[in-house]
Design an enzyme around this catalytic site. Structure first.
Site, PDB file in Angstrom:
ATOM      1  N   PHE A   1       0.969  -1.243  -0.105  1.00  0.00           N
ATOM      2  CA  PHE A   1      -0.155   0.060   0.004  1.00  0.00           C
ATOM      3  C   PHE A   1       0.992   1.234   0.054  1.00  0.00           C
ATOM      4  O   PHE A   1       0.331   2.353  -0.131  1.00  0.00           O
ATOM      5  CB  PHE A   1      -1.024   0.056   1.198  1.00  0.00           C
ATOM      6  CG  PHE A   1      -0.266   0.460   2.534  1.00  0.00           C
ATOM      7  CD1 PHE A   1      -0.654   1.920   2.856  1.00  0.00           C
ATOM      8  CD2 PHE A   1      -0.138  -0.479   3.386  1.00  0.00           C
ATOM      9  CE1 PHE A   1      -0.038   2.230   4.051  1.00  0.00           C
ATOM     10  CE2 PHE A   1       0.720   0.031   4.678  1.00  0.00           C
ATOM     11  CZ  PHE A   1       0.313   1.285   4.807  1.00  0.00           C
TER      12      PHE A   1
ATOM     13  N   GLN B   1       4.619  -9.332   9.127  1.00  0.00           N
ATOM     14  CA  GLN B   1       4.200  -7.817   9.061  1.00  0.00           C
ATOM     15  C   GLN B   1       3.050  -7.625   8.249  1.00  0.00           C
ATOM     16  O   GLN B   1       2.400  -6.714   8.441  1.00  0.00           O
ATOM     17  CB  GLN B   1       5.316  -6.830   8.705  1.00  0.00           C
ATOM     18  CG  GLN B   1       6.761  -6.882   9.640  1.00  0.00           C
ATOM     19  CD  GLN B   1       7.742  -5.931   9.069  1.00  0.00           C
ATOM     20  OE1 GLN B   1       7.546  -4.695   9.243  1.00  0.00           O
ATOM     21  NE2 GLN B   1       8.591  -6.471   8.102  1.00  0.00           N
TER      22      GLN B   1
ATOM     23  N   ILE C   1      -0.763  -8.566   7.245  1.00  0.00           N
ATOM     24  CA  ILE C   1      -2.194  -8.786   7.610  1.00  0.00           C
ATOM     25  C   ILE C   1      -3.288  -9.705   6.824  1.00  0.00           C
ATOM     26  O   ILE C   1      -4.427  -9.479   7.294  1.00  0.00           O
ATOM     27  CB  ILE C   1      -2.677  -7.561   8.071  1.00  0.00           C
ATOM     28  CG1 ILE C   1      -2.994  -6.498   6.846  1.00  0.00           C
ATOM     29  CG2 ILE C   1      -1.929  -6.560   9.065  1.00  0.00           C
ATOM     30  CD1 ILE C   1      -3.879  -5.167   7.076  1.00  0.00           C
TER      31      ILE C   1
ATOM     32  N   HIS D   1       1.333  -7.146  13.241  1.00  0.00           N
ATOM     33  CA  HIS D   1       0.425  -6.104  12.664  1.00  0.00           C
ATOM     34  C   HIS D   1      -1.194  -6.583  12.620  1.00  0.00           C
ATOM     35  O   HIS D   1      -1.951  -5.754  12.347  1.00  0.00           O
ATOM     36  CB  HIS D   1       0.739  -5.371  11.418  1.00  0.00           C
ATOM     37  CG  HIS D   1       2.110  -4.801  11.572  1.00  0.00           C
ATOM     38  ND1 HIS D   1       2.784  -4.600  10.554  1.00  0.00           N
ATOM     39  CD2 HIS D   1       2.871  -4.148  12.785  1.00  0.00           C
ATOM     40  CE1 HIS D   1       3.993  -3.866  10.856  1.00  0.00           C
ATOM     41  NE2 HIS D   1       4.235  -3.882  12.010  1.00  0.00           N
TER      42      HIS D   1
ATOM     43  N   CYS E   1     -22.082  -2.920  14.170  1.00  0.00           N
ATOM     44  CA  CYS E   1     -22.643  -3.980  14.994  1.00  0.00           C
ATOM     45  C   CYS E   1     -24.024  -4.130  15.178  1.00  0.00           C
ATOM     46  O   CYS E   1     -24.585  -2.959  15.089  1.00  0.00           O
ATOM     47  CB  CYS E   1     -21.923  -4.119  16.132  1.00  0.00           C
ATOM     48  SG  CYS E   1     -22.271  -5.409  17.264  1.00  0.00           S
TER      49      CYS E   1
ATOM     50  N   THR F   1      10.970  -7.911   2.986  1.00  0.00           N
ATOM     51  CA  THR F   1      10.953  -6.622   3.702  1.00  0.00           C
ATOM     52  C   THR F   1      12.012  -5.728   3.435  1.00  0.00           C
ATOM     53  O   THR F   1      13.161  -6.206   3.343  1.00  0.00           O
ATOM     54  CB  THR F   1      10.841  -6.884   4.992  1.00  0.00           C
ATOM     55  OG1 THR F   1      10.846  -5.634   5.692  1.00  0.00           O
ATOM     56  CG2 THR F   1      11.632  -7.793   5.650  1.00  0.00           C
TER      57      THR F   1
END
Length: 234
Positions: A34, A97, A99, A115, A144, A184
């Site tokens: 990103f 790292q 997600i 993360h 919710c 990385t």
């Protein structure tokens, strides 16, 4: 001796392999990093990615946060690539790292997510759990049943890492006889500092670009990590 042969020999000699990885592991599953802000991105968003995925932005501009998060960070149809699959086959402990949950999808059993994960989401009011699919398909801000705002269980900028995950990561690295770092650039702290706890035999860096840690590594390979690991035999 070529570098793949060297890597194979090191793996064959090692009993406790730990893998430490970042966004470059998942780009081969077509999940963009990103941070790579392309022209289209700049036209569409008024803020930098780092601003948008910060705690304060999430609290103050929740709908804009979710516009970006759903489009740029949730890739629910992504499949594990050759790197994920080989690491699962090697039964390496994984510290990531990322997600996206792709290490678990590939079959890795011992995964520490520094993360957090897009696959865990909870109501900030009543703590009810929700799936990534629910969040992705919700209109605007996911809400919710109790009326509370749902948030992803990911670590945003301005937030600290989970202390238990930090301690487990440090322990795994300090007990490893081989540490493979892949995909990385080692610029995100505190995670990048964890590798200072490695005192084992083989430190291997696999990344398309050079990193600040190349100098101290036993072996460095500047190629896509999936292509490299695919040539390893277990």
């Amino acid at each position: 001796m070529d570098k793949i042969r060297q890597l194979q020999d090191m793996i064959n000699e090692s009993n406790r392999i730990v893998f430490f990885g970042g966004a470059g592991v998942s780009t081969e599953s077509n999940i963009p990093d990103f941070r790579s802000a392309d022209g289209l991105y700049k036209q569409k968003y008024r803020y930098s990615p780092e601003q948008i995925v910060s705690h304060s932005f999430f609290m103050q501009h929740t709908e804009e946060f979710y516009d970006f998060y759903k489009e740029k960070m949730m890739f629910l149809d992504a499949k594990p690539n050759k790197a994920h699959l080989k690491l699962a086959e090697l039964e390496a402990a994984v510290i990531t790292q990322n997600i996206d949950g792709l290490h678990q999808a590939a079959g890795s059993k011992n995964v520490l997510e520094l993360h957090g994960s897009i696959h865990r989401n909870y109501c900030m009011r009543c703590k009810k759990q929700y799936s990534a699919r629910f969040v992705k398909e919700s209109k605007g801000i996911p809400t919710c049943d109790c009326g509370g705002t749902i948030r992803p269980d990911v670590v945003l900028y301005e937030e600290g890492l989970d202390n238990q995950i930090i301690q487990k990561s440090i322990r795994a690295i300090s007990e490893a006889d081989m540490l493979i770092i892949g995909g990385t650039s080692l610029v995100v702290y505190p995670a990048a500092g964890f590798i200072d706890y490695f005192h084992g035999k083989y430190l291997v860096l696999i990344n398309k670009d050079a990193t600040a840690r190349d100098v101290g590594a036993t072996l460095t390979i500047h190629e896509p990590i999936g292509e490299v690991l695919d040539r390893i035999h277990v």
